[in-house]
Design a protein around this motif. Structure first.
Motif, PDB file in Angstrom:
ATOM      1  N   GLU A 197       9.619  -5.094   8.495  1.00  0.00           N
ATOM      2  CA  GLU A 197      11.068  -5.301   8.554  1.00  0.00           C
ATOM      3  C   GLU A 197      11.758  -4.397   7.525  1.00  0.00           C
ATOM      4  O   GLU A 197      11.245  -4.204   6.413  1.00  0.00           O
ATOM      5  N   SER A 198      12.921  -3.886   7.890  1.00  0.00           N
ATOM      6  CA  SER A 198      13.717  -3.079   6.968  1.00  0.00           C
ATOM      7  C   SER A 198      13.943  -3.855   5.668  1.00  0.00           C
ATOM      8  O   SER A 198      14.374  -5.014   5.695  1.00  0.00           O
ATOM      9  N   ALA A 199      13.644  -3.224   4.533  1.00  0.00           N
ATOM     10  CA  ALA A 199      13.781  -3.907   3.242  1.00  0.00           C
ATOM     11  C   ALA A 199      15.229  -4.285   2.964  1.00  0.00           C
ATOM     12  O   ALA A 199      15.507  -5.322   2.351  1.00  0.00           O
ATOM     13  N   VAL A 249      15.673   3.426   4.107  1.00  0.00           N
ATOM     14  CA  VAL A 249      14.446   2.826   4.649  1.00  0.00           C
ATOM     15  C   VAL A 249      14.201   3.138   6.116  1.00  0.00           C
ATOM     16  O   VAL A 249      13.052   3.330   6.530  1.00  0.00           O
ATOM     17  N   SER A 250      15.261   3.176   6.913  1.00  0.00           N
ATOM     18  CA  SER A 250      15.057   3.272   8.358  1.00  0.00           C
ATOM     19  C   SER A 250      14.779   4.693   8.838  1.00  0.00           C
ATOM     20  O   SER A 250      14.316   4.870   9.974  1.00  0.00           O
ATOM     21  N   ILE A 251      15.036   5.690   8.026  1.00  0.00           N
ATOM     22  CA  ILE A 251      14.844   7.063   8.527  1.00  0.00           C
ATOM     23  C   ILE A 251      13.360   7.360   8.758  1.00  0.00           C
ATOM     24  O   ILE A 251      12.970   7.662   9.898  1.00  0.00           O
ATOM     25  N   PRO A 252      12.494   7.232   7.737  1.00  0.00           N
ATOM     26  CA  PRO A 252      11.068   7.470   8.045  1.00  0.00           C
ATOM     27  C   PRO A 252      10.495   6.436   9.016  1.00  0.00           C
ATOM     28  O   PRO A 252       9.651   6.787   9.847  1.00  0.00           O
ATOM     29  N   PHE A 286      12.445   2.709  -0.639  1.00  0.00           N
ATOM     30  CA  PHE A 286      13.049   4.014  -0.344  1.00  0.00           C
ATOM     31  C   PHE A 286      12.084   5.158  -0.684  1.00  0.00           C
ATOM     32  O   PHE A 286      12.487   6.311  -0.777  1.00  0.00           O
ATOM     33  N   GLY A 287      10.817   4.766  -0.931  1.00  0.00           N
ATOM     34  CA  GLY A 287       9.804   5.779  -1.257  1.00  0.00           C
ATOM     35  C   GLY A 287       9.907   6.259  -2.687  1.00  0.00           C
ATOM     36  O   GLY A 287       9.535   7.393  -2.994  1.00  0.00           O
TER      37      GLY A 287
END
Ligand code: GLU
Length: 400
Positions: free
Chosen positions: A7-9, A119-122, A354-355
């Motif tokens: 799930e998206s953080a 978060v959702s881009i990768p 977010f890496g």
């Protein structure tokens, strides 16, 4: 087989805050990237009128002709060669990015993404079965989005470079020179340069937003702009976003959309048309409030020695380096966010999402009151972790 994607953080933090509030627990929400302002009255009235007039049916898939023309005009004013035919209205910018990923990325393909990244881009690249090649931007450079390392990461398998400027979570921006270099490198290799400019209005200290709209005439086949009404107009729940690019790009993304959502909500598009037709003053007021709140966050964070926060050039997030606050009991950004929630009822988002471990993201789009109280708790907990808090007087006084 489930995708394995978690799930998206950011959505998880939002959900946790809502759960706690339902239990009657007061939470200071510096987690969600959501403006506290109400949606502009002009949008609300236009949507209500649309409902009254029965604009409750399917529209054409690509979005209403009016909204597409208004969007194209807006970006033509910045030099783009786009018309309504180059414009697709989507269910938020998230859907625009996802449809592009599904339309242009397949297993074996690569998309180059800068980190820290939203978060959702990768995640969306992976959901399309492709590989997200992440390239870390330099913290000592304020995470500025630089073309050179992104270009160096391109291979013969690269189908897209995805930038997010201003960036969620760092607030870093790309200069027009860096965007130009990226656009040229992408065009040479036949890859798309996808620029998510959701935070286009939120730039500070007299900066001007650099947009790929200014490059689209030179690189018409490969430059794609993604945007949203959510942040600029405090219209998060309306779910209206868009993309502009070549007719081929629009057709490919629209084909995906035809199987997933169909058109964006008809009466929500009426509200979006209204804010483009007549700029509501609330939008500038929101940006001004965020500029003021940004100063408050920076001043308060200065009170915790060891916590370093480069001033964000844009967006409405601070992304401090909190490594000085980590210890055995609280070894990473996720556990630190857990501690903030447990001990101060402050919601924040871990940098790991977010890496970028060792940082946390603080949204300053919340109200002045929530921000002040949240920062109070945050400074107390972080200060206890580092063993020191500088008094507000020594740090130059509290901001109002
Ligand atoms: N974009 C906002 C955020 O990062 C909203 C949540 C989401 O869509 O990720 O908090």
């Amino acid at each position: 087989m489930p995708s394995g994607e978690r799930e998206s953080a950011t959505m998880a933090v939002t959900r946790r805050v809502a759960e706690l509030r339902r239990e009657g627990i007061e939470v200071l929400d510096l987690g969600a990237g959501e403006p506290d302002f109400p949606s502009p009255g002009t949008a609300v009235k236009a949507a209500q009128r649309a409902l009254d007039e029965g604009r409750t049916k399917y529209t054409v898939l690509e979005g209403t002709a009016e909204l597409r023309a208004l969007l194209a005009d807006r970006y033509c004013a910045q030099g783009a060669p786009w018309s309504a035919a180059n414009t697709l209205v989507t269910v938020g910018a998230k859907a625009a990015l996802y449809q592009l990923a599904r339309a242009f990325l397949s297993p074996g393909d690569e998309a180059v993404v800068h980190t820290p990244a939203w978060v959702s881009i990768p995640a969306q690249v992976r959901l399309a079965g492709a590989e997200a090649v992440t390239v870390a931007m330099a913290a000592e450079d304020g995470f500025a989005i630089r073309a050179q390392p992104l270009i160096a990461a391109m291979t013969e398998r690269t189908r897209a470079v995805i930038v997010n400027t201003p960036c969620n979570p760092t607030g870093a921006v790309a200069s027009i020179l860096d965007l130009e270099r990226l656009a040229s490198a992408c065009a040479e290799r036949g890859a798309l340069l996808i620029s998510d400019e959701t935070y286009e209005r939120f730039v500070y200290d007299g900066r001007r937003h650099a947009s790929v709209a200014a490059l689209a005439a030179r690189y018409p086949d490969t430059v794609v702009l993604v945007g949203s009404f959510s942040k600029s107009y405090a219209m998060t729940g309306w779910r209206v976003g868009y993309l502009l690019g070549s007719a081929e790009v629009v057709a490919a993304a629209a084909a995906v959309q035809s199987h997933v959502t169909s058109n964006a909500t008809s009466f929500a598009m009426a509200g979006a048309e209204a804010v483009l037709a007549e700029e509501p003053p609330e939008s500038a007021a929101l940006v001004a409030a965020c500029a003021r709140r940004r100063q408050v966050v920076l001043r308060e964070l200065e009170r915790v020695p060891g916590v370093v926060c480069p001033p964000p050039a844009g967006a409405f997030y601070a992304f401090p380096d909190v490594r000085a606050c980590l210890d055995e009991a609280c070894p990473d950004s996720a556990s630190l966010c857990g501690r903030l929630l447990d001990e101060a009822r402050v919601a924040a988002t871990p940098g790991s999402a977010f890496g970028c471990e060792g940082h946390i993201r603080l949204s300053f789009a919340c109200s002045d009151e929530e921000l002040a109280a949240g920062l109070d708790g945050l400074v107390r907990v972080l200060g206890r972790s580092t063993g020191r808090v500088v008094s507000s007087f020594a740090a130059g006084g509290r901001a109002g």
